[in-house]
Scaffold this motif. Structure first.
Motif, PDB file in Angstrom:
ATOM      1  N   HIS A  31      17.762  15.425  66.083  1.00 24.65           N
ATOM      2  CA  HIS A  31      16.687  14.784  65.327  1.00 24.65           C
ATOM      3  C   HIS A  31      15.525  15.772  65.253  1.00 24.65           C
ATOM      4  CE1 HIS A  31      18.894  11.201  66.698  1.00 24.65           C
ATOM      5  NE2 HIS A  31      18.415  10.630  65.620  1.00 24.65           N
ATOM      6  N   VAL A  32      14.926  15.898  64.096  1.00 22.36           N
ATOM      7  CA  VAL A  32      13.757  16.762  63.933  1.00 22.36           C
ATOM      8  C   VAL A  32      12.524  15.909  64.199  1.00 22.36           C
ATOM      9  CG1 VAL A  32      12.495  18.268  62.373  1.00 22.36           C
ATOM     10  CG2 VAL A  32      14.979  18.147  62.218  1.00 22.36           C
ATOM     11  N   ASN A  33      11.734  16.288  65.209  1.00 20.09           N
ATOM     12  CA  ASN A  33      10.519  15.545  65.544  1.00 20.09           C
ATOM     13  C   ASN A  33       9.323  16.006  64.744  1.00 20.09           C
ATOM     14  OD1 ASN A  33      11.621  13.832  67.416  1.00 20.09           O
ATOM     15  ND2 ASN A  33      11.072  15.084  69.156  1.00 20.09           N
ATOM     16  N   LYS A  34       9.178  17.311  64.608  1.00 23.27           N
ATOM     17  CA  LYS A  34       7.949  17.841  64.033  1.00 23.27           C
ATOM     18  C   LYS A  34       8.221  19.172  63.349  1.00 23.27           C
ATOM     19  CE  LYS A  34       3.282  18.909  65.667  1.00 23.27           C
ATOM     20  NZ  LYS A  34       2.459  19.038  66.874  1.00 23.27           N
ATOM     21  N   MET A  35       7.531  19.393  62.219  1.00 23.14           N
ATOM     22  CA  MET A  35       7.600  20.668  61.498  1.00 23.14           C
ATOM     23  C   MET A  35       6.176  21.193  61.351  1.00 23.14           C
ATOM     24  SD  MET A  35      10.158  19.692  58.357  1.00 23.14           S
ATOM     25  CE  MET A  35       9.625  21.086  57.420  1.00 23.14           C
ATOM     26  N   THR A  36       5.978  22.450  61.683  1.00 21.81           N
ATOM     27  CA  THR A  36       4.666  23.068  61.537  1.00 21.81           C
ATOM     28  C   THR A  36       4.836  24.363  60.756  1.00 21.81           C
ATOM     29  OG1 THR A  36       4.105  22.231  63.733  1.00 21.81           O
ATOM     30  CG2 THR A  36       2.638  23.885  62.795  1.00 21.81           C
ATOM     31  N   LEU A  37       4.061  24.516  59.670  1.00 20.49           N
ATOM     32  CA  LEU A  37       4.141  25.726  58.858  1.00 20.49           C
ATOM     33  C   LEU A  37       3.383  26.847  59.550  1.00 20.49           C
ATOM     34  CD1 LEU A  37       5.179  26.950  56.219  1.00 20.49           C
ATOM     35  CD2 LEU A  37       3.043  26.262  55.144  1.00 20.49           C
ATOM     36  N   GLN A  38       4.069  27.959  59.762  1.00 24.24           N
ATOM     37  CA  GLN A  38       3.481  29.129  60.401  1.00 24.24           C
ATOM     38  C   GLN A  38       2.923  30.075  59.338  1.00 24.24           C
ATOM     39  OE1 GLN A  38       3.535  29.482  63.996  1.00 24.24           O
ATOM     40  NE2 GLN A  38       4.058  27.351  63.680  1.00 24.24           N
ATOM     41  N   ASN A  40       3.830  33.063  58.570  1.00 26.98           N
ATOM     42  CA  ASN A  40       4.831  33.891  57.913  1.00 26.98           C
ATOM     43  C   ASN A  40       5.746  33.097  56.986  1.00 26.98           C
ATOM     44  OD1 ASN A  40       6.150  32.490  59.888  1.00 26.98           O
ATOM     45  ND2 ASN A  40       7.086  34.252  60.861  1.00 26.98           N
ATOM     46  N   LYS A  41       5.269  31.948  56.515  1.00 21.44           N
ATOM     47  CA  LYS A  41       6.003  31.065  55.595  1.00 21.44           C
ATOM     48  C   LYS A  41       7.313  30.563  56.190  1.00 21.44           C
ATOM     49  CE  LYS A  41       3.965  32.617  51.324  1.00 21.44           C
ATOM     50  NZ  LYS A  41       4.180  32.982  49.949  1.00 21.44           N
ATOM     51  N   GLN A  42       7.303  30.341  57.480  1.00 20.77           N
ATOM     52  CA  GLN A  42       8.423  29.711  58.156  1.00 20.77           C
ATOM     53  C   GLN A  42       7.913  28.480  58.886  1.00 20.77           C
ATOM     54  OE1 GLN A  42      10.420  32.495  60.768  1.00 20.77           O
ATOM     55  NE2 GLN A  42      12.064  32.669  59.268  1.00 20.77           N
ATOM     56  N   TYR A  43       8.791  27.511  59.039  1.00 21.63           N
ATOM     57  CA  TYR A  43       8.458  26.306  59.781  1.00 21.63           C
ATOM     58  C   TYR A  43       8.897  26.467  61.224  1.00 21.63           C
ATOM     59  CZ  TYR A  43       7.412  23.823  55.483  1.00 21.63           C
ATOM     60  OH  TYR A  43       6.855  23.419  54.295  1.00 21.63           O
ATOM     61  N   ARG A  44       8.058  26.021  62.127  1.00 20.10           N
ATOM     62  CA  ARG A  44       8.408  25.937  63.546  1.00 20.10           C
ATOM     63  C   ARG A  44       8.846  24.505  63.776  1.00 20.10           C
ATOM     64  NH1 ARG A  44       6.351  24.471  68.516  1.00 20.10           N
ATOM     65  NH2 ARG A  44       6.869  25.884  70.214  1.00 20.10           N
ATOM     66  N   ALA A  56      12.642  27.832  60.674  1.00 15.57           N
ATOM     67  CA  ALA A  56      13.384  27.618  59.437  1.00 15.57           C
ATOM     68  C   ALA A  56      12.570  28.121  58.254  1.00 15.57           C
ATOM     69  CB  ALA A  56      13.693  26.136  59.258  1.00 15.57           C
ATOM     70  N   ASP A  57      13.266  28.648  57.256  1.00 17.04           N
ATOM     71  CA  ASP A  57      12.619  29.078  56.026  1.00 17.04           C
ATOM     72  C   ASP A  57      12.211  27.863  55.205  1.00 17.04           C
ATOM     73  OD1 ASP A  57      12.910  31.783  56.569  1.00 17.04           O
ATOM     74  OD2 ASP A  57      14.900  31.865  55.637  1.00 17.04           O
ATOM     75  N   GLU A  58      11.375  28.097  54.208  1.00 13.12           N
ATOM     76  CA  GLU A  58      10.880  27.009  53.355  1.00 13.12           C
ATOM     77  C   GLU A  58      11.993  26.326  52.573  1.00 13.12           C
ATOM     78  OE1 GLU A  58       7.844  28.765  50.928  1.00 13.12           O
ATOM     79  OE2 GLU A  58       6.277  28.246  52.371  1.00 13.12           O
ATOM     80  N   LYS A  59      13.085  27.033  52.303  1.00 12.16           N
ATOM     81  CA  LYS A  59      14.170  26.438  51.514  1.00 12.16           C
ATOM     82  C   LYS A  59      14.850  25.270  52.224  1.00 12.16           C
ATOM     83  CE  LYS A  59      17.543  29.882  52.985  1.00 12.16           C
ATOM     84  NZ  LYS A  59      18.389  30.989  52.547  1.00 12.16           N
ATOM     85  N   PHE A  60      14.686  25.170  53.543  1.00  6.68           N
ATOM     86  CA  PHE A  60      15.282  24.069  54.302  1.00  6.68           C
ATOM     87  C   PHE A  60      14.325  22.888  54.482  1.00  6.68           C
ATOM     88  CE2 PHE A  60      17.438  27.909  56.063  1.00  6.68           C
ATOM     89  CZ  PHE A  60      18.675  27.671  55.486  1.00  6.68           C
ATOM     90  N   ALA A  61      13.122  22.991  53.963  1.00  4.19           N
ATOM     91  CA  ALA A  61      12.107  21.949  54.146  1.00  4.19           C
ATOM     92  C   ALA A  61      12.557  20.573  53.651  1.00  4.19           C
ATOM     93  CB  ALA A  61      10.794  22.359  53.499  1.00  4.19           C
ATOM     94  N   PRO A  62      13.148  20.435  52.453  1.00  2.22           N
ATOM     95  CA  PRO A  62      13.561  19.083  52.019  1.00  2.22           C
ATOM     96  C   PRO A  62      14.572  18.421  52.954  1.00  2.22           C
ATOM     97  CG  PRO A  62      13.589  20.614  50.174  1.00  2.22           C
ATOM     98  CD  PRO A  62      13.358  21.422  51.406  1.00  2.22           C
ATOM     99  N   CYS A  63      15.520  19.181  53.439  1.00  4.83           N
ATOM    100  CA  CYS A  63      16.526  18.639  54.358  1.00  4.83           C
ATOM    101  C   CYS A  63      15.880  18.210  55.669  1.00  4.83           C
ATOM    102  CB  CYS A  63      17.601  19.685  54.611  1.00  4.83           C
ATOM    103  SG  CYS A  63      18.817  19.223  55.848  1.00  4.83           S
ATOM    104  N   LEU A  64      14.993  19.029  56.184  1.00  6.41           N
ATOM    105  CA  LEU A  64      14.335  18.733  57.453  1.00  6.41           C
ATOM    106  C   LEU A  64      13.381  17.548  57.317  1.00  6.41           C
ATOM    107  CD1 LEU A  64      13.652  22.423  58.437  1.00  6.41           C
ATOM    108  CD2 LEU A  64      15.354  20.914  59.474  1.00  6.41           C
ATOM    109  N   GLN A  65      12.639  17.478  56.211  1.00  4.77           N
ATOM    110  CA  GLN A  65      11.721  16.357  55.996  1.00  4.77           C
ATOM    111  C   GLN A  65      12.475  15.047  55.824  1.00  4.77           C
ATOM    112  OE1 GLN A  65       9.466  17.822  52.681  1.00  4.77           O
ATOM    113  NE2 GLN A  65       7.992  18.885  53.992  1.00  4.77           N
ATOM    114  N   ASN A  84      16.844  31.063  64.460  1.00  9.99           N
ATOM    115  CA  ASN A  84      16.550  30.795  63.055  1.00  9.99           C
ATOM    116  C   ASN A  84      17.607  29.866  62.488  1.00  9.99           C
ATOM    117  OD1 ASN A  84      14.208  32.346  62.750  1.00  9.99           O
ATOM    118  ND2 ASN A  84      15.404  34.201  62.446  1.00  9.99           N
ATOM    119  N   ILE A  85      17.156  28.900  61.692  1.00 11.17           N
ATOM    120  CA  ILE A  85      18.058  27.969  61.037  1.00 11.17           C
ATOM    121  C   ILE A  85      18.739  28.694  59.879  1.00 11.17           C
ATOM    122  CG2 ILE A  85      18.253  25.761  59.823  1.00 11.17           C
ATOM    123  CD1 ILE A  85      17.367  25.480  62.753  1.00 11.17           C
ATOM    124  N   LEU A  86      20.071  28.625  59.827  1.00  8.93           N
ATOM    125  CA  LEU A  86      20.835  29.259  58.767  1.00  8.93           C
ATOM    126  C   LEU A  86      21.320  28.255  57.739  1.00  8.93           C
ATOM    127  CD1 LEU A  86      22.982  31.603  61.032  1.00  8.93           C
ATOM    128  CD2 LEU A  86      20.875  32.162  59.822  1.00  8.93           C
TER     129      LEU A  86
END
Length: 90
Positions: A31-38, A40-44, A56-65, A84-86
């Motif tokens: 389960h993803v609890n929290k996403m924070t934009l860093q 370097n345009k990556q999410y922690r 994770a890169d920005e391209k995975f944001a919709p799936c994670l959200q 890193n999320i692949l």
């Protein structure tokens, strides 16, 4: 004879270095609890079942959200050493 031993040791060290460059992939269902934009345009990411910080890169944001919004597990393929999320699937 010394030259042969030297050449063999160099060859084995280069092959060992080449094998180390290949990074292992782990599949996690978390389960993803929290996403924070860093910066370097990556999410922690903070994952419920894992204690480490993943990136994770920005391209995975919709799936994670979607995983956060629906409170469902996401299947993540993660590089074992860099964390890193692949790949992300819901």
């Amino acid at each position: 004879m010394k030259n042969i031993i030297l050449i063999m040791s160099l060859f084995t060290s280069f092959t060992a270095m080449a094998e180390q460059k290949e990074e292992r992939v782990i599949e996690l269902k978390n389960h993803v609890n929290k996403m924070t934009l860093q910066g370097n345009k990556q999410y922690r990411l903070e994952l419920r079942e894992s204690a480490a910080a993943y990136y994770a890169d920005e391209k995975f944001a919709p799936c994670l959200q979607k995983s956060i919004a629906e409170n469902k597990t996401a299947t993540l393929k993660v590089a074992a050493y860099s964390l890193n999320i692949l790949e992300c699937k819901n």
